[in-house]
Design an enzyme around this catalytic site. Structure first.
Site, PDB file in Angstrom:
ATOM      1  N   GLU A  82      39.028  28.957  43.105  1.00  0.00           N
ATOM      2  CA  GLU A  82      37.799  29.547  42.584  1.00  0.00           C
ATOM      3  C   GLU A  82      37.274  28.700  41.410  1.00  0.00           C
ATOM      4  OE1 GLU A  82      36.453  33.837  40.585  1.00  0.00           O
ATOM      5  OE2 GLU A  82      38.528  33.149  40.521  1.00  0.00           O
ATOM      6  N   LYS A 136      31.565  37.624  46.117  1.00  0.00           N
ATOM      7  CA  LYS A 136      32.543  38.570  45.575  1.00  0.00           C
ATOM      8  C   LYS A 136      31.923  39.947  45.395  1.00  0.00           C
ATOM      9  CE  LYS A 136      35.987  38.912  41.861  1.00  0.00           C
ATOM     10  NZ  LYS A 136      36.494  38.272  40.617  1.00  0.00           N
ATOM     11  N   CYS A 153      39.589  35.943  43.813  1.00  0.00           N
ATOM     12  CA  CYS A 153      40.352  36.313  42.624  1.00  0.00           C
ATOM     13  C   CYS A 153      41.004  37.692  42.799  1.00  0.00           C
ATOM     14  CB  CYS A 153      39.468  36.263  41.379  1.00  0.00           C
ATOM     15  SG  CYS A 153      40.417  36.182  39.833  1.00  0.00           S
TER      16      CYS A 153
END
Length: 535
Positions: free
Chosen positions: A270, A338, A396
């Site tokens: 990321e 995300k 994440c």
């Protein structure tokens, strides 16, 4: 009664809650026990149970539980203070919040002691499990500091995650502590024989199920030749984009000595690309000057999965935190935004109100953040034999949320590929805590989990939760591994989701309503009988 005895009685509950907090923090992955300790986890709540059992008021039990939550959060998640300039929110505000959230949980725990002794451990475990479930869902969710994080070394037991999720595991661990505590505190232990047998039976059944699962592992239908790159560079450093690209490109080329045999997929972490690739294609044609990025893509002859912002609101110039799949020709094949953002770090809640924006602007200097994604999707690559493999790419800490992963998996993914930036934590415990939480997703969905991080823990986990390949923490390294791809199935948990905590909630509501009514009726009947007896 002497003053010393009175003081000791007052201090005993405080001592017990501190002991419980220390034991739970040692059970969770920490700087001493890197992957945690189930021994501490199994007994962590024994002192708290005894402390709540001895309290004389709901006020005292609420304070004790709130204080324990605060201590566990500070001792296990202390690394949140390293999140750039946001320690006031990430650690300070969250610790205070946990204290106040613990108060009603303490009330509920105390209320469970109004029931018969054989019932109390189950009610105590139910309350605790519901608390951990509630803290792990919603936009403020933080599924760290939970009992299940202590169970990584109980491989047979954690296999029940494909049935009841991590909530079933946490319930069993809490029930064990509560049963032990009730037996220790009871005068007549023979009356608790059924409780001990039932608790032992649940553990035995869970272990048997796990052993059967582990004795019959699934068989992969293909493998995905994959290069994982751990660049070990902080994206917040000045000039990080050039440094990150050069390191990542060098480590990738290390695993592709012969361009005629490219891998099926290259995975970076990321936040490697800090500028939106689609809008800054010309920038990446020349950066870094020593080894231009788009030229590198052509050299490796393989698709690259990498973290990058994606412009989703051109009018307001707002971006999503995303991962993008790039072809060797430089084309943007696909991307995923995300969905579960970190509150107070990746976005600020309630900023639709002017006074909230003003408050955040004055406190931390900004009031905007990423725009959350809305689409649950899978991306596609092909293996060496031309077979398509679908994968979901949670970003994440999204890999800590089973409901989100279930929805991604439902949309056709054969493998979970997580890209993470955890280097800011600067601690081993933070990396291992994240890994332990994420590893349960592989068991829940019975699929392979790949984690590619910028500092650790980069790892490949099979559907039994076994680590197949990994890299050391905080070291710039890369590996080329055959990632097994298993037939996609829908486990009981994947289909029915969080049915276990919902069932606990319904049962407790009914019990808390019905039991007092029954008790009152029995009390009235006994009173009538006593009045009818001769004096």
């Amino acid at each position: 009664m002497s003053k010393m005895v009175v003081i000791m009685r007052c201090l005993r509950p405080l001592f017990l809650l501190v002991l419980s907090a220390i034991m739970l923090s040692l059970g969770i992955p920490n700087e001493v026990f890197k992957l945690g300790s189930s021994l501490f986890g199994l007994f962590a709540l024994v002192p708290l149970y005894l402390a709540i059992r001895e309290t004389r008021s709901f006020r005292q039990s609420g304070f004790l539980t709130g204080a324990m939550f605060l201590l566990v959060h500070l001792m296990s998640s202390f690394w949140l203070a390293n999140f750039k300039d946001f320690a006031v929110f990430t650690l300070g505000a969250s610790a205070v919040a946990y204290f106040f959230l613990g108060i009603p949980v303490g009330w509920a725990l105390r209320y469970s002691f109004r029931f018969p002794s054989a019932w109390r451990p189950f009610l105590f475990a139910a309350v605790w499990t519901l608390w951990e479930w509630v803290k792990s869902i919603g936009f403020l969710a933080y599924p760290w500091g939970t009992l299940v994080m202590t169970s990584r070394d109980l491989a047979p037991l954690i296999q029940i995650a494909d049935l009841a999720g991590t909530w079933g595991i946490g319930f069993l661990l809490c029930l064990f502590s509560a049963t032990v505590a009730e037996v220790l505190a009871s005068v007549n232990r023979r009356s608790l024989a059924n409780l001990m047998i039932f608790t032992g039976g649940l553990f035995a059944l869970s272990f048997v199920y796990g052993w059967i699962r582990m004795a019959n592992p699934p068989v992969p239908w293909t493998t995905l030749d994959t290069v994982l790159v751990q660049n070990n560079a902080d994206p917040w450093e000045r000039g990080a984009i050039r440094k990150n690209l050069l390191i990542s490109q060098r480590l990738t080329r290390k695993q592709i000595p012969d361009p005629r045999t490219p891998p099926d997929l290259v995975v970076w972490s990321e936040s490697i690309l800090t500028r939106s690739y689609r809008e800054h294609r010309e920038y990446y044609d020349s950066i870094p000057r020593d080894d231009p990025f788009t030229g590198f893509l052509a050299d490796i002859r393989a698709p690259l999965l990498v973290g990058s912002p994606v412009l989703v609101d051109p009018e307001e110039q707002r971006y999503s935190n995303s991962v993008i799949l790039l072809g060797s020709d430089g084309s943007l094949r696909d991307w995923y935004a995300k969905i579960q953002l970190v509150c107070f770090a990746e976005y600020m809640p309630f900023t639709e109100y002017a006074w909230v924006r003003k408050f955040f602007d004055s406190l931390v200097g900004f009031s905007s953040g990423w725009i959350p994604g809305t689409e649950y999707k899978a991306m596609t690559v092909t293996d060496a034999e031309g077979r398509e493999v679908n994968f979901a790419a949670p970003i994440c800490f999204e890999d800590a949320f089973p409901a989100l992963i279930s929805r991604l998996h439902k949309n056709g993914s054969d493998v979970l590929v997580n890209l993470t930036n955890d280097s800011w934590s600067k601690t081993d415990s933070a990396e291992y805590q994240h890994f332990v939480i994420a590893s349960f997703r592989a068991i829940e969905m019975r699929t392979t989990l790949v984690r590619s991080t910028n500092a650790g823990y980069t790892v490949v986990v099979d559907p039994l939760g076994t680590v197949l390949y990994d890299m050391p923490l905080f070291k710039a390294e890369s590996i080329r591994v055959p990632v097994p791809v298993y037939p996609r199935i829908r486990t009981f948990y994947a289909v029915f989701g969080d049915w276990f905590p919902v069932l606990l909630a319904v049962a407790m509501i009914l019990l808390f309503i019905v039991y007092p009514l029954i008790s009152n009726r029995r009390g009235q009947q006994n009173s009538v009988l006593r009045e009818g007896l001769p004096s």
